[in-house]
Scaffold this motif. Sequence first.
Motif, PDB file in Angstrom:
ATOM      1  N   ALA A   1      42.923  37.760  40.604  1.00 45.60           N
ATOM      2  CA  ALA A   1      44.113  38.018  41.416  1.00 45.60           C
ATOM      3  C   ALA A   1      44.248  39.508  41.695  1.00 45.60           C
ATOM      4  N   ASP A   2      44.406  39.847  42.964  1.00 51.30           N
ATOM      5  CA  ASP A   2      44.527  41.241  43.373  1.00 51.30           C
ATOM      6  C   ASP A   2      45.989  41.553  43.691  1.00 51.30           C
ATOM      7  N   GLU A   3      46.629  42.359  42.871  1.00 53.16           N
ATOM      8  CA  GLU A   3      48.028  42.779  43.058  1.00 53.16           C
ATOM      9  C   GLU A   3      48.961  41.589  43.306  1.00 53.16           C
TER      10      GLU A   3
ATOM     11  N   LYS B   1      40.075  49.128  42.652  1.00 54.58           N
ATOM     12  CA  LYS B   1      40.395  47.832  42.036  1.00 54.58           C
ATOM     13  C   LYS B   1      39.983  46.671  42.946  1.00 54.58           C
ATOM     14  N   SER B   2      40.437  46.720  44.180  1.00 55.76           N
ATOM     15  CA  SER B   2      40.121  45.632  45.117  1.00 55.76           C
ATOM     16  C   SER B   2      38.617  45.514  45.320  1.00 55.76           C
ATOM     17  N   THR B   3      37.963  46.662  45.438  1.00 52.52           N
ATOM     18  CA  THR B   3      36.511  46.648  45.635  1.00 52.52           C
ATOM     19  C   THR B   3      35.825  45.930  44.474  1.00 52.52           C
TER      20      THR B   3
ATOM     21  N   PHE C   1      44.693  36.880  46.865  1.00 48.78           N
ATOM     22  CA  PHE C   1      44.391  38.114  47.585  1.00 48.78           C
ATOM     23  C   PHE C   1      45.599  39.033  47.647  1.00 48.78           C
ATOM     24  N   GLN C   2      45.298  40.314  47.799  1.00 50.53           N
ATOM     25  CA  GLN C   2      46.360  41.315  47.893  1.00 50.53           C
ATOM     26  C   GLN C   2      47.301  40.976  49.047  1.00 50.53           C
ATOM     27  N   ASP C   3      46.737  40.478  50.162  1.00 50.37           N
ATOM     28  CA  ASP C   3      47.567  40.100  51.314  1.00 50.37           C
ATOM     29  C   ASP C   3      47.659  38.570  51.448  1.00 50.37           C
TER      30      ASP C   3
HETATM   31 MG   LIG Z   1      43.598  47.021  46.399  1.00 55.24          MG
END
Ligand SMILES: [Mg+2]
Lengths: 216, 289
Positions: free
Chosen positions: A161-163, A41-43, A85-87
Amino acid sequence: MVSFAAVAKHYPGGQQALKDVTFSLEPGEMVFMTGRSGAGKSTLLKLIPAIERPTAGSVIVNGQNVGALKRSAVPYLRRNIGLVFQDQKLLYDRSVYDNVMLPLSFSAHPAKEAARRARAALDKVGLLARERANPIQLSGGEQQRVAIARAVVNRPGLLVADEPTANLDAESAARILDIFVAFHQVGVTVVIATHDEGLVSRYGKRVLRLDAGRLA
Amino acid sequence: MRAWLRHHREALWAGLRRLSYLNAIVVGIALALPTGGYAVLESLRPAGARLALEPRISLFLEPELRRADAEALGKRLSADPRVETVRFVPREDALKEMSAIQGLSEVIAALGRNPLPDAFVVTTRQDIAAELGKLPGVAYVQADAVWARRLAAAAAVVELGLSLLTLLLGAALVAVTFNTIRLQILTRRDEIEVSKLLGATDAFIGRPFYYLGFLQGIVGGVVALALVAVALALLNREVATLAESYGSNFRVGFLPTLEALGALLGAGVLGWMGARLSVRRHLRAIEPS
Ligand SMILES: [Mg+2]
Ligand SMILES: Nc1ncnc2c1ncn2[C@@H]1O[C@H](COP(=O)(O)OP(=O)(O)OP(=O)(O)O)[C@@H](O)[C@H]1O
């Protein structure tokens, strides 16, 4: 708006993160990207603002072939995409307000207009009262909302949006997703990656399911 | 255009805020050495030039030489095409001149007789002191030209040394700035990474660092000029006493305004170069993933 054609991504030394991914998003569409941890997913999301480049296939964003984009053109591509971002990637050496102002500092907005936009963005995520706080003083859900305010402050046509709801309780997660739905309703194209299928099903939007790098 | 100006103004402020005064002082101390050296050398140059332009040769004659022979020698000197001017100094005049010097008159009176020989003071187009010393009737030759040439040679050596020192310290300035900027980029890694992700260009991110390098050079240059000014003020107190005992009002002058400004600008440009090398190398290395 966004179209992937036979996209593959191979990390150097790693395995194949994406294989033969083909899909496209209509302007104004809202989609969820789901899949287990490590599904890619992130990729996939990182290919859109050229944080990663595809090893094969083509990624087209706003009519531009992102995979072949020159290094010097990448910043201008990113200014038209709101990224969460996820983070989160907030800066903890400055206030919430200054975090949201950051993307405006390098585009050409007059100072007054920039301040107005930053406050409007914070207002939309319900954090105007906390603008002087340091992000470290906020809860996880509130920090996520700061990240969203920063992503939308340039009024991009596309939100990625990632997570955004990872590690949040159901109520906070729903609140975050409602913010994205509100942007979708005013015409913004929205892509959200999440592994929370239960949450996704409640919104009745299109879902792209990734399994070991392939679209199922 | 207004946005461009604003970006530069903001980058200038950011550069100023990131400026380390300790670093600037280190740069200043390093630059003070060649700057002060040049100030001293430039002050000495006119005195040296005057000496080198008028190489005087004094010919002291044998004490027993008769006046007629001295006059014949004078004619012979005047006839030489390499000789420019000839002045005869009779021993009586030399004595009078010496007696005028305080403290010497008693010594001369005690001698009872004139111990001084007749002399010729000659200026020449070439250095022919040794040859003139061999003329009949000449007892001793003293050539100022030798001193002038030695002085000029010494000045050339000092000047070369200063040039090498300037080159070396210029390179040191570039290296110090390179390292300052490297550390700054490392401590701002998060900010740089996030800025890149949100669409900042390399030029935008690099700009405050360019200003920082330039300003560090300029402030270092100001420190150097201030140090030189203070050092020269102290030095001139001593020089004044020494010069007055020689009846001179010689002082070591400060650098001319234009050269002082040039030194400042040069330091700024070197700082900018260090920043540029550092930004090129270290900013690109930060690639968000
Ligand atoms: Mg991810
Ligand atoms: N920078 C990288 N270098 C090498 N391999 C990577 C890199 N980033 C991701 N991968 C690999 O690619 C695959 C897909 O990772 P990705 O982060 O896209 O998964 P994901 O679906 O976002 O997972 P999660 O839900 O845990 O965030 C994984 O096997 C991962 O190990």
